[in-house]
Scaffold this motif. Structure first.
Motif, PDB file in Angstrom:
ATOM      1  N   GLN A 191       0.863  -1.176   0.000  1.00 37.08           N
ATOM      2  CA  GLN A 191       0.000   0.000   0.000  1.00 37.08           C
ATOM      3  C   GLN A 191       0.900   1.226   0.000  1.00 37.08           C
ATOM      4  OE1 GLN A 191      -2.575   0.545   3.391  1.00 37.08           O
ATOM      5  NE2 GLN A 191      -4.046   1.709   2.185  1.00 37.08           N
ATOM      6  N   THR A 192       0.810   2.035  -1.038  1.00 37.80           N
ATOM      7  CA  THR A 192       1.687   3.203  -1.153  1.00 37.80           C
ATOM      8  C   THR A 192       1.084   4.426  -0.481  1.00 37.80           C
ATOM      9  OG1 THR A 192       0.721   3.591  -3.331  1.00 37.80           O
ATOM     10  CG2 THR A 192       2.798   2.396  -3.241  1.00 37.80           C
ATOM     11  N   ASP A 193      -0.221   4.552  -0.491  1.00 37.51           N
ATOM     12  CA  ASP A 193      -0.935   5.581   0.261  1.00 37.51           C
ATOM     13  C   ASP A 193      -2.359   5.080   0.442  1.00 37.51           C
ATOM     14  OD1 ASP A 193      -2.474   6.391  -2.111  1.00 37.51           O
ATOM     15  OD2 ASP A 193      -0.596   7.295  -2.771  1.00 37.51           O
ATOM     16  N   MET A 194      -3.232   5.889   0.997  1.00 33.62           N
ATOM     17  CA  MET A 194      -4.570   5.391   1.333  1.00 33.62           C
ATOM     18  C   MET A 194      -5.419   5.052   0.107  1.00 33.62           C
ATOM     19  SD  MET A 194      -4.638   4.996   4.488  1.00 33.62           S
ATOM     20  CE  MET A 194      -6.368   4.668   4.747  1.00 33.62           C
ATOM     21  N   GLY A 195      -4.966   5.466  -1.066  1.00 36.75           N
ATOM     22  CA  GLY A 195      -5.796   5.188  -2.235  1.00 36.75           C
ATOM     23  C   GLY A 195      -5.138   4.345  -3.301  1.00 36.75           C
ATOM     24  N   LYS A 201       1.726   0.805 -10.132  1.00 38.64           N
ATOM     25  CA  LYS A 201       0.859   1.461  -9.155  1.00 38.64           C
ATOM     26  C   LYS A 201      -0.585   1.375  -9.651  1.00 38.64           C
ATOM     27  CE  LYS A 201       0.441   5.745  -6.465  1.00 38.64           C
ATOM     28  NZ  LYS A 201       0.982   7.118  -6.267  1.00 38.64           N
ATOM     29  N   VAL A 202      -1.475   0.860  -8.788  1.00 41.88           N
ATOM     30  CA  VAL A 202      -2.875   0.667  -9.177  1.00 41.88           C
ATOM     31  C   VAL A 202      -3.794   1.239  -8.101  1.00 41.88           C
ATOM     32  CG1 VAL A 202      -2.317  -1.401 -10.504  1.00 41.88           C
ATOM     33  CG2 VAL A 202      -3.036  -1.621  -8.115  1.00 41.88           C
ATOM     34  N   ASP A 203      -5.057   1.395  -8.473  1.00 40.35           N
ATOM     35  CA  ASP A 203      -6.048   1.945  -7.544  1.00 40.35           C
ATOM     36  C   ASP A 203      -6.770   0.863  -6.753  1.00 40.35           C
ATOM     37  OD1 ASP A 203      -6.174   4.979  -8.401  1.00 40.35           O
ATOM     38  OD2 ASP A 203      -6.132   3.804 -10.247  1.00 40.35           O
ATOM     39  N   ALA A 204      -6.845  -0.337  -7.311  1.00 42.02           N
ATOM     40  CA  ALA A 204      -7.553  -1.433  -6.631  1.00 42.02           C
ATOM     41  C   ALA A 204      -6.925  -2.760  -7.023  1.00 42.02           C
ATOM     42  CB  ALA A 204      -9.038  -1.419  -6.994  1.00 42.02           C
ATOM     43  N   VAL A 205      -7.076  -3.733  -6.112  1.00 41.79           N
ATOM     44  CA  VAL A 205      -6.499  -5.061  -6.332  1.00 41.79           C
ATOM     45  C   VAL A 205      -7.565  -6.125  -6.058  1.00 41.79           C
ATOM     46  CG1 VAL A 205      -4.788  -6.754  -5.561  1.00 41.79           C
ATOM     47  CG2 VAL A 205      -4.177  -4.325  -5.671  1.00 41.79           C
ATOM     48  N   HIS A 206      -7.646  -7.087  -6.961  1.00 40.92           N
ATOM     49  CA  HIS A 206      -8.442  -8.308  -6.727  1.00 40.92           C
ATOM     50  C   HIS A 206      -7.462  -9.473  -6.713  1.00 40.92           C
ATOM     51  CE1 HIS A 206     -12.514  -6.559  -7.229  1.00 40.92           C
ATOM     52  NE2 HIS A 206     -11.862  -5.680  -7.979  1.00 40.92           N
ATOM     53  N   ALA A 265     -10.957  -1.304   1.479  1.00 41.99           N
ATOM     54  CA  ALA A 265     -12.125  -1.338   0.602  1.00 41.99           C
ATOM     55  C   ALA A 265     -11.759  -1.567  -0.854  1.00 41.99           C
ATOM     56  CB  ALA A 265     -12.905  -0.028   0.732  1.00 41.99           C
ATOM     57  N   LEU A 266     -10.484  -1.345  -1.216  1.00 44.81           N
ATOM     58  CA  LEU A 266     -10.061  -1.493  -2.608  1.00 44.81           C
ATOM     59  C   LEU A 266      -9.085  -2.653  -2.800  1.00 44.81           C
ATOM     60  CD1 LEU A 266      -9.659   2.280  -3.511  1.00 44.81           C
ATOM     61  CD2 LEU A 266     -11.542   0.761  -4.103  1.00 44.81           C
ATOM     62  N   PHE A 267      -9.074  -3.563  -1.842  1.00 43.35           N
ATOM     63  CA  PHE A 267      -8.235  -4.765  -1.947  1.00 43.35           C
ATOM     64  C   PHE A 267      -9.123  -5.950  -1.589  1.00 43.35           C
ATOM     65  CE2 PHE A 267      -3.595  -6.252  -1.321  1.00 43.35           C
ATOM     66  CZ  PHE A 267      -3.900  -7.552  -1.659  1.00 43.35           C
ATOM     67  N   LYS A 268      -9.475  -6.753  -2.591  1.00 41.76           N
ATOM     68  CA  LYS A 268     -10.404  -7.868  -2.412  1.00 41.76           C
ATOM     69  C   LYS A 268      -9.689  -9.202  -2.606  1.00 41.76           C
ATOM     70  CE  LYS A 268     -13.755  -4.720  -2.635  1.00 41.76           C
ATOM     71  NZ  LYS A 268     -14.557  -4.310  -1.468  1.00 41.76           N
ATOM     72  N   THR A 269     -10.241 -10.251  -2.012  1.00 42.68           N
ATOM     73  CA  THR A 269      -9.743 -11.594  -2.286  1.00 42.68           C
ATOM     74  C   THR A 269     -10.880 -12.610  -2.193  1.00 42.68           C
ATOM     75  OG1 THR A 269      -7.936 -13.141  -1.848  1.00 42.68           O
ATOM     76  CG2 THR A 269      -9.033 -12.205   0.082  1.00 42.68           C
ATOM     77  N   LEU A 310     -16.395  -0.532  -6.693  1.00 44.96           N
ATOM     78  CA  LEU A 310     -16.813   0.624  -7.469  1.00 44.96           C
ATOM     79  C   LEU A 310     -17.450   1.693  -6.589  1.00 44.96           C
ATOM     80  CD1 LEU A 310     -18.253  -1.164 -10.642  1.00 44.96           C
ATOM     81  CD2 LEU A 310     -16.045  -0.008 -10.395  1.00 44.96           C
ATOM     82  N   ALA A 311     -18.200   1.253  -5.584  1.00 48.52           N
ATOM     83  CA  ALA A 311     -18.785   2.215  -4.639  1.00 48.52           C
ATOM     84  C   ALA A 311     -17.694   2.941  -3.861  1.00 48.52           C
ATOM     85  CB  ALA A 311     -19.742   1.503  -3.694  1.00 48.52           C
ATOM     86  N   ALA A 312     -16.657   2.225  -3.448  1.00 45.90           N
ATOM     87  CA  ALA A 312     -15.549   2.839  -2.703  1.00 45.90           C
ATOM     88  C   ALA A 312     -14.776   3.817  -3.589  1.00 45.90           C
ATOM     89  CB  ALA A 312     -14.622   1.753  -2.167  1.00 45.90           C
ATOM     90  N   MET A 313     -14.586   3.459  -4.859  1.00 48.31           N
ATOM     91  CA  MET A 313     -13.905   4.363  -5.789  1.00 48.31           C
ATOM     92  C   MET A 313     -14.696   5.650  -5.990  1.00 48.31           C
ATOM     93  SD  MET A 313     -12.435   1.900  -8.820  1.00 48.31           S
ATOM     94  CE  MET A 313     -10.769   1.232  -8.707  1.00 48.31           C
ATOM     95  N   GLN A 314     -16.012   5.504  -6.131  1.00 52.84           N
ATOM     96  CA  GLN A 314     -16.867   6.672  -6.319  1.00 52.84           C
ATOM     97  C   GLN A 314     -16.833   7.567  -5.080  1.00 52.84           C
ATOM     98  OE1 GLN A 314     -21.008   5.726  -6.980  1.00 52.84           O
ATOM     99  NE2 GLN A 314     -21.389   7.637  -8.079  1.00 52.84           N
ATOM    100  N   LYS A 315     -16.794   6.953  -3.922  1.00 54.48           N
ATOM    101  CA  LYS A 315     -16.735   7.707  -2.669  1.00 54.48           C
ATOM    102  C   LYS A 315     -15.427   8.483  -2.556  1.00 54.48           C
ATOM    103  CE  LYS A 315     -17.495   7.094   2.295  1.00 54.48           C
ATOM    104  NZ  LYS A 315     -17.732   6.099   3.381  1.00 54.48           N
ATOM    105  N   GLN A 316     -14.323   7.874  -3.003  1.00 54.06           N
ATOM    106  CA  GLN A 316     -13.019   8.537  -2.963  1.00 54.06           C
ATOM    107  C   GLN A 316     -12.993   9.766  -3.864  1.00 54.06           C
ATOM    108  OE1 GLN A 316      -9.698   6.005  -3.853  1.00 54.06           O
ATOM    109  NE2 GLN A 316      -9.441   5.372  -1.731  1.00 54.06           N
ATOM    110  N   ASN A 317     -13.673   9.613  -5.009  1.00 56.44           N
ATOM    111  CA  ASN A 317     -13.661  10.720  -5.980  1.00 56.44           C
ATOM    112  C   ASN A 317     -14.665  11.804  -5.611  1.00 56.44           C
ATOM    113  OD1 ASN A 317     -11.736   9.361  -7.433  1.00 56.44           O
ATOM    114  ND2 ASN A 317     -13.225   8.322  -8.751  1.00 56.44           N
TER     115      ASN A 317
END
Length: 485
Positions: free
Chosen positions: A126-130, A142-147, A444-448, A478-485
């Motif tokens: 994790q490089t920063d909170m997003g 560098k990515v915004d979300a991980v599955h 919220a942006l790292f799923k498994t 997607l909801a978490a990404m929208q909330k961040q933006n």
């Protein structure tokens, strides 16, 4: 926006499918999907990789689909692509399902902005909170979300033989690793689950002269697949179970049994009789399963249709209630949930009765010798084998088997990004599928998915549930990404 999918088996393809359905037209162009996978397993994952067609799906064909909105999707694919006009109630080659998965992946990739990298991911930070950085053996991105969809966990190694000559630690792909000199007289199979039966079927096809012996601690196989009818649930459906859980201050195994028996009675199934007489895993038990395939199939169909409710029930139980289930019911429950195809069971019974195959139970120890392996059972009987195949299954408790797991999993757990879960896999928030790190922070942006979450989706690592998990995982992402933006 960049989204990383690490692994492209059932879970990875399910995530791809959900992205293709949940992203709008603009997002499908703006969001870059970076897929990390091996060339050998891309689009199939480990269990459905290209392999010999003697290795069969133990589920009926009609229960297999990657498309939650079309339960007949795989059956229709089989009709279009294979010489099988009536696939209902059949057990087809696993590689066929892999071909179907790969085709689904290819279709989804055409709709999305994707890049596939045949690279081995070794770490994620994790490089920063997003954002997260995915480190592979060839690149850093560098990515915004991980599955994290890496699929199966490592195989167990209960006798500490990994690396020894003549010991086949991982029996797949069978075509590559189950190879023996032509004059090999015998081979030992450690375990008696579905993997062990795969090894049996493949070796008998390719090396019919080799004498096989199953070595097992309990000497039990699984139950036999019964004749499963379609059912409609009344008590054990998702909405009903969620309502009942909301009404209860605490859930007990006794209350779950009450709901379970009520559902069985509603369908005129004598669950007590089935539990007492069927699914025992012995030769006599499998013969009885075959004799009462109708009654057994009704019971198995019920527990299969209930499976989407299991995670909600499991996670509502206190640890002492979970422990009670594990000690009193789990072994036989697993035999009912992962049955053997009827033709395989008939072959197994016949060959053991005719001494064409041997079963040794009470296995206590295995030691490497100069010529192979020495095995001892509980009565101190001694056996020797030049070759042994490890068919003991995956190790779900990653804290006990970290040294066997992938470099990626070791790194994520050692740094606290992933936290081992008491009952298997790692901690997540369900049903968002978000990982929970060592500090109890929910990402919220790292799923498994899949076996990685086996302690939450306990004993229920199947295609349907993984597909459901991917749907909610992508939706929450997607909801978490929208909330961040």
């Amino acid at each position: 926006m960049k989204i990383a999918i690490v692994g492209l088996g059932v879970a990875g393809v399910s995530v791809l499918r959900e992205l293709s359905r949940q992203l709008d037209t603009k997002q499908k162009t703006d969001y870059k999907i970076i897929i990390y996978t091996s060339e050998k397993e891309w689009g199939t994952g480990f269990p459905y990789q290209n392999d010999d067609e003697s290795l069969l799906i133990n589920q009926y064909t009609e229960s297999m689909t990657i498309d939650l909105d079309n339960k007949d999707d795989f059956m229709n694919w089989v009709k279009r692509n294979k010489t099988v006009d009536a696939p209902y109630h059949t057990h087809l080659p696993r590689k066929w399902f892999g071909d179907y998965l790969r085709e689904t992946a290819e279709q989804c990739m055409k709709e999305l902005n994707t890049e596939i990298r045949f690279e081995k991911v070794e770490d994620i930070e994790q490089t920063d909170m997003g954002h997260y950085t995915v480190f592979s053996n060839q690149s850093a991105e560098k990515v915004d979300a991980v599955h994290l969809t890496t699929g199966h966990l490592a195989y167990q190694d209960p006798y500490h033989l990994k690396g020894e000559a003549g010991y086949i630690y991982n029996p797949y792909p069978a075509e590559e690793v189950l190879t023996f000199p032509e004059n090999t007289p015998s081979v030992g199979i450690i375990g008696s689950g579905l993997t062990a039966l795969d090894a049996m079927l493949y070796i008998q096809k390719k090396y019919p002269a080799i004498k096989l012996t199953f070595y097992s601690r309990n000497g039990l196989f699984s139950s036999v697949r019964g004749d499963e009818p379609a059912v409609n649930l009344h008590y054990f459906c998702d909405d009903r179970v969620k309502d009942l859980l909301n009404q209860m201050p605490e859930l007990t195994i006794g209350k779950v049994k009450e709901w379970f028996y009520k559902e069985m009675e509603e369908h005129q199934i004598d669950a007590n009789w089935v539990w007492k007489h069927l699914g025992k895993g012995t030769l006599e038990g499998m013969a009885l399963d075959l004799q009462y395939s109708k009654e057994l199939g009704e019971f198995q169909s019920m527990i299969r249709h209930m499976r989407t409710c299991y995670p909600f029930i499991w996670n509502a139980l206190a640890d002492n209630e979970k422990d009670q289930f594990l000690s009193e019911y789990s072994e036989q429950w697993q035999r009912f949930k992962a049955p053997i195809p009827q033709d395989t069971a008939k072959l197994l019974i016949e060959q053991i009765n005719e001494n064409a195959i041997r079963m040794v139970s009470g296995l206590e120890s295995i030691n490497k010798t100069a010529d192979g392996f020495k095995l001892l059972d509980s009565e101190q009987n001694s056996y020797t084998e030049e070759y042994l195949i490890n068919c003991t299954g995956q190790s779900m408790k990653v804290s006990d088997s970290l040294h066997l797991q992938s470099k990626l999993l070791q790194n994520l757990i050692n740094k606290g990004m992933l936290t081992p879960q008491k009952y298997g896999g790692v901690k997540i928030d369900y049903p968002s599928m978000s990982i929970i790190d060592k500090s109890e922070f929910k990402h919220a942006l790292f799923k498994t998915y899949g076996q990685m979450v086996s302690g939450v989706q306990f004993g229920n690592n199947n295609v349907e549930l993984i597909s459901h998990s991917a749907r909610t995982g992508v939706r929450h992402m997607l909801a978490a990404m929208q909330k961040q933006n």
